[in-house]
Design a protein around this motif. Structure first.
Motif, PDB file in Angstrom:
ATOM      1  N   TYR A   1      33.934  31.011  34.606  1.00 36.27           N
ATOM      2  CA  TYR A   1      33.595  31.888  35.735  1.00 36.27           C
ATOM      3  C   TYR A   1      33.403  33.326  35.263  1.00 36.27           C
ATOM      4  O   TYR A   1      32.454  34.004  35.669  1.00 36.27           O
TER       5      TYR A   1
ATOM      6  N   ASN B   1      44.745  40.297  50.883  1.00 36.52           N
ATOM      7  CA  ASN B   1      43.364  39.975  50.501  1.00 36.52           C
ATOM      8  C   ASN B   1      43.382  39.506  49.047  1.00 36.52           C
ATOM      9  O   ASN B   1      43.309  40.307  48.119  1.00 36.52           O
TER      10      ASN B   1
ATOM     11  N   THR C   1      41.356  38.152  46.977  1.00 34.93           N
ATOM     12  CA  THR C   1      40.065  37.962  46.325  1.00 34.93           C
ATOM     13  C   THR C   1      39.702  39.247  45.600  1.00 34.93           C
ATOM     14  O   THR C   1      40.249  40.310  45.879  1.00 34.93           O
TER      15      THR C   1
ATOM     16  N   LEU D   1      42.827  37.813  40.066  1.00 32.64           N
ATOM     17  CA  LEU D   1      42.379  37.213  41.325  1.00 32.64           C
ATOM     18  C   LEU D   1      40.892  36.883  41.333  1.00 32.64           C
ATOM     19  O   LEU D   1      40.452  36.055  42.128  1.00 32.64           O
ATOM     20  N   PHE D   2      40.104  37.504  40.466  1.00 26.57           N
ATOM     21  CA  PHE D   2      38.670  37.214  40.444  1.00 26.57           C
ATOM     22  C   PHE D   2      38.402  35.792  39.968  1.00 26.57           C
ATOM     23  O   PHE D   2      37.686  35.035  40.624  1.00 26.57           O
ATOM     24  N   SER D   3      38.968  35.440  38.829  1.00 19.11           N
ATOM     25  CA  SER D   3      38.681  34.133  38.222  1.00 19.11           C
ATOM     26  C   SER D   3      39.872  33.187  38.201  1.00 19.11           C
ATOM     27  O   SER D   3      39.736  32.043  37.791  1.00 19.11           O
ATOM     28  N   ARG D   4      41.028  33.668  38.638  1.00 19.64           N
ATOM     29  CA  ARG D   4      42.279  32.892  38.558  1.00 19.64           C
ATOM     30  C   ARG D   4      42.688  32.647  37.108  1.00 19.64           C
ATOM     31  O   ARG D   4      43.454  31.745  36.811  1.00 19.64           O
TER      32      ARG D   4
ATOM     33  N   SER E   1      36.114  41.236  43.498  1.00 16.21           N
ATOM     34  CA  SER E   1      34.669  41.166  43.261  1.00 16.21           C
ATOM     35  C   SER E   1      34.301  41.156  41.786  1.00 16.21           C
ATOM     36  O   SER E   1      33.156  40.864  41.422  1.00 16.21           O
TER      37      SER E   1
ATOM     38  N   SER F   1      38.924  27.802  44.578  1.00 15.31           N
ATOM     39  CA  SER F   1      38.662  29.146  45.096  1.00 15.31           C
ATOM     40  C   SER F   1      37.514  29.845  44.386  1.00 15.31           C
ATOM     41  O   SER F   1      37.000  30.859  44.872  1.00 15.31           O
ATOM     42  N   ILE F   2      37.074  29.347  43.239  1.00 11.99           N
ATOM     43  CA  ILE F   2      35.946  29.944  42.523  1.00 11.99           C
ATOM     44  C   ILE F   2      34.848  28.895  42.311  1.00 11.99           C
ATOM     45  O   ILE F   2      34.204  28.842  41.279  1.00 11.99           O
TER      46      ILE F   2
END
Length: 254
Positions: free
Chosen positions: A240, A143, A145, A175-178, A147, A231-232
């Protein structure tokens, strides 16, 4: 320049398929001004000289002005992306500037200009799983991604060839904002380096110091602050995160 007989017949033959009143008629006349008199061409095609000159002095349409502006902006955006952006990211950058434009229109302009995004290199497996070392649990369960920021970080390792030998790059990505939140480089690949890695397209680099400078600039200037990530929502990592924290502050203040 032929003004009579044969010249008129030749021009009439070449323009015989044009429809009266069609703007294409005026475009043909403008293109042939150096070869035929305007009065003869207008008479042959049964259009008025005043109509032709009015068309010629008319301001370009809104659509024409937009196309001209896009034809200049699209190559600029592509160049600023280190020539990596395809039509989706170029369109996102244009929309960020307030331009309402379709992806198809951007793709057409890119084709006309002969520019294209950089294709991802084919995946090459470099991990050797044939060992007796302890393996960490897969806590993400694939997973990829998150939050909120700092909830999940991922890491890998890559390497860059220089004339002095290999330079190894380790990078941690949120992983939230890369966003790249931590990275290091060394001329070895011992355990302490393996904190993460980022695959980045780099040119032929002569020295490790040159590679360090190029990678540092790529991460801090381009990747974190300029590169739009699909992805964002085609935002940049820094933007982001700033948007997330601004929304959090508004929620707390309400």
């Amino acid at each position: 320049m032929e003004a009579g007989g044969d010249g008129a017949r030749r021009f009439k033959k070449s323009g015989g398929l044009l429809r009266q009143g069609d703007v294409t008629v005026f475009q043909v006349i403008a293109a042939e001004e150096a070869s035929f008199p305007v009065s003869m061409m207008c008479e042959t095609l049964d259009v008025s000289r005043s109509g032709y000159y009015a068309w010629k002095t008319r301001e370009p349409s809104v659509r024409s002005r937009e196309n001209a502006a896009l034809a200049q902006e699209v190559p600029e955006i592509h160049a600023a992306s280190r020539r990596t952006y395809g039509s989706p990211r170029v369109r996102s950058e244009l929309r960020g500037r307030g331009r309402k434009v379709s992806r198809k229109r951007v793709a057409r302009i890119m084709r006309e200009k002969g520019i294209q995004g950089r294709r991802r290199p084919k995946f090459a497996r470099t991990t050797d799983s044939n060992h007796r070392l302890p393996v960490a649990d897969n806590v993400l369960g694939r997973n990829f991604t998150a939050s909120k920021p700092d909830k999940a970080w991922v890491a890998d390792i890559t390497y860059v060839w220089t004339l002095e030998g290999w330079l190894y790059l380790a990078v941690i990505i949120d992983l939230f904002s890369r966003r790249v939140v931590g990275w290091s480089m060394a001329d070895h690949m011992r355990t302490e380096l393996v904190l993460g890695a980022l695959r980045a397209a780099l040119g032929h680099l002569l020295t490790r110091d040159g590679a360090r400078t190029a990678i540092s600039e790529w991460i801090e200037v381009f990747y974190n602050r300029q590169r739009r990530h699909s992805s964002i929502g085609y935002s940049t990592p820094i933007a982001y995160e700033e948007s997330f924290y601004a929304e959090q502050a508004q929620t707390q203040a309400a």
